[in-house]
Scaffold this motif. Sequence first.
Motif, PDB file in Angstrom:
ATOM      1  N   GLU A 103       0.820  -1.213   0.000  1.00 28.65           N
ATOM      2  CA  GLU A 103       0.000   0.000   0.000  1.00 28.65           C
ATOM      3  C   GLU A 103       0.848   1.255   0.000  1.00 28.65           C
ATOM      4  O   GLU A 103       0.516   2.252  -0.661  1.00 28.65           O
ATOM      5  N   TYR A 104       1.962   1.229   0.737  1.00 35.67           N
ATOM      6  CA  TYR A 104       2.816   2.414   0.841  1.00 35.67           C
ATOM      7  C   TYR A 104       4.121   2.248   0.069  1.00 35.67           C
ATOM      8  O   TYR A 104       5.117   2.915   0.370  1.00 35.67           O
ATOM      9  N   GLY A 105       4.098   1.359  -0.921  1.00 38.20           N
ATOM     10  CA  GLY A 105       5.315   1.052  -1.670  1.00 38.20           C
ATOM     11  C   GLY A 105       5.952   2.256  -2.315  1.00 38.20           C
ATOM     12  O   GLY A 105       7.180   2.422  -2.298  1.00 38.20           O
ATOM     13  N   GLU A 106       5.124   3.128  -2.900  1.00 35.29           N
ATOM     14  CA  GLU A 106       5.678   4.302  -3.572  1.00 35.29           C
ATOM     15  C   GLU A 106       6.365   5.226  -2.587  1.00 35.29           C
ATOM     16  O   GLU A 106       7.434   5.763  -2.851  1.00 35.29           O
ATOM     17  N   GLN A 107       5.746   5.422  -1.402  1.00 39.63           N
ATOM     18  CA  GLN A 107       6.358   6.283  -0.381  1.00 39.63           C
ATOM     19  C   GLN A 107       7.601   5.642   0.225  1.00 39.63           C
ATOM     20  O   GLN A 107       8.520   6.347   0.661  1.00 39.63           O
ATOM     21  N   LEU A 108       7.645   4.306   0.259  1.00 44.76           N
ATOM     22  CA  LEU A 108       8.798   3.605   0.840  1.00 44.76           C
ATOM     23  C   LEU A 108      10.004   3.605  -0.088  1.00 44.76           C
ATOM     24  O   LEU A 108      11.145   3.487   0.378  1.00 44.76           O
ATOM     25  N   HIS A 109       9.743   3.755  -1.371  1.00 51.43           N
ATOM     26  CA  HIS A 109      10.821   3.612  -2.351  1.00 51.43           C
ATOM     27  C   HIS A 109      11.964   4.598  -2.072  1.00 51.43           C
ATOM     28  O   HIS A 109      11.762   5.807  -1.955  1.00 51.43           O
ATOM     29  N   GLY A 110      13.169   4.055  -1.954  1.00 48.35           N
ATOM     30  CA  GLY A 110      14.363   4.875  -1.780  1.00 48.35           C
ATOM     31  C   GLY A 110      14.607   5.377  -0.371  1.00 48.35           C
ATOM     32  O   GLY A 110      15.561   6.121  -0.141  1.00 48.35           O
ATOM     33  N   ARG A 111      13.767   4.987   0.577  1.00 48.13           N
ATOM     34  CA  ARG A 111      13.938   5.468   1.951  1.00 48.13           C
ATOM     35  C   ARG A 111      14.656   4.425   2.821  1.00 48.13           C
ATOM     36  O   ARG A 111      14.484   3.230   2.627  1.00 48.13           O
ATOM     37  N   ARG A 112      15.413   4.917   3.782  1.00 48.06           N
ATOM     38  CA  ARG A 112      16.055   4.030   4.751  1.00 48.06           C
ATOM     39  C   ARG A 112      15.063   3.694   5.847  1.00 48.06           C
ATOM     40  O   ARG A 112      14.317   4.555   6.317  1.00 48.06           O
ATOM     41  N   LEU A 113      15.047   2.417   6.270  1.00 49.07           N
ATOM     42  CA  LEU A 113      14.090   1.963   7.284  1.00 49.07           C
ATOM     43  C   LEU A 113      14.792   1.605   8.591  1.00 49.07           C
ATOM     44  O   LEU A 113      15.857   0.968   8.587  1.00 49.07           O
TER      45      LEU A 113
END
Length: 541
Positions: A33-43
């Motif tokens: 669901e949040y794949g686009e917002q997660l892309h390229g971010r450090r977790l």
Amino acid sequence: MTSSAILSYSIEPIDELPVDDKLAEALLSSMSEYGEQLHGRRLWLACSGGRDSLALAALCVQLYRQGRLPFLPQLLHVNHGLQADSIAWATHVADWAAVQKIPCYILRAQVNGHDEQAARQARYEVMRAHINQGDVLLLGHHADDQAETVLMRLIQGAGVNGLSGMQPWRVQRQGEQHNILWRPWLTIRRSRISAYAQRLELPYIDDPTNDTGDNVRSGLRRDIMPVLASYNPNVIDNIARSAQLLSEAQASVSAQAAADLQQTVIASLQLPYAQQVLNIDDLHKLPLYRQRQLLHYWLGQDEPLPPAKQLVDDVLLLSQRDDHDHQTELFWQGRKQSYTIRRYRQQLYRLSNEWLTWLKLSLTEQALRLHQPFSPEFNAADEQPILNTLCSDDNFTWQVQILANELAGLLDHDQHEALLKSSRTAMLKTAMLKIAPLGRKQRVQTALASRPQSGKKLYQTLGIPSWLRDSLVVISVDFIDEKMIENESPIALPILLLSPFDRWILSADNLKTDTINHQLAEFIKSHLSPKKGAKNRADLA
């Protein structure tokens, strides 16, 4: 060092152990669901070492090793130093992470207070300081936590926003810093997580303070939730579902309030986080319920927690007053700042008290020598602007940028003679640009007035609220005759009056106002800037 709160299972690799399908589905579905917002971010994963956070970390390790999860978050464990076993707990989390080959950082927090809220605030602050801008913080909150949160807020009298509970994806802002809080397990029951932890024999930390009942949340968990479950065994799921429905309703309310704000805000008077201004006439065009929603939304800008209903009611009453007594001040202590809400004429102001303190600082008087504008060799080409600071502290700075030579070029010989009507015109040798605070009794004439004014009449003509009246600056040109006798004053030509938010041409009857407005705007620019982040900068020309 050991602790009796740590379950006595040994630390073993969990890569090959069975995955709980429902827990995995919730995580992977939320990731999709949040794949686009997660892309390229450090977790990062906030790991207290308790059952919920350790189970989430274990699931991430399992799914990552199986190739079903494209990332392996780094663990953050915060040692508050509030428990006697805090060091042992931190060591245990680090040891568990090392066996699972997952990066882990132990952070130390200084808690200002003794309650859970103070510890929570310290925990988030130290984690926010460690991670980078835009990073994602993964949290193990679940449906039981959500139900407890909703009940806590219901007891406190929260509205739709509060009763929508925790959000699965929320941008958290602190000054110029912003990060994302991600909670993929808000639909998962605590019992499911417990069963998973037991199957994996996770050696999690069972903090005894969680169920002692010495705070509201643990009291609800121990005393109230079992009673509610006796009436309806699905109470946890039902409350969590209600929170989701209220969250969707809140999104609609917020969207409407944001649209109403665009129609009522006075853009020219805005200063990020310091001053927010609404037009009362435009506010009153809305239905009463939307006025309340808008004021709730407007007051709560920049703050993590919404204002109390009583404050919204008081501000609404202030906007409705017709007795012309606008001296009323309403105070609000927000989480980030304290605020004063004032009314001036048909405008509502939300003023941070940092801003009001800044407005009481002394303005700096300055003088700048201009090149002689009347000589044939005068050339203002390729001039670099001069930046003068009028007032500055750790929170705000106000500067004036001046193209001094270009400004001098406005004062041509013919215009100069018409302005001064002085027999000494031909002998003037030096022009000084002077920037000085407006004196309370100093008389100036603007295009809005038929004659010079000072004090209260001037403030009323210009519409200057009381808190801005000590922040007016006059820019003038002083013409100095080298043959001037002792104690003789220079000939002063006031040209511009500045406030932090506006400008007024002075001596309007004398100047060529058809062209000088544009030229002065080009040659003298005012910049008022908050210092809490470059992205919040407000340049006011």
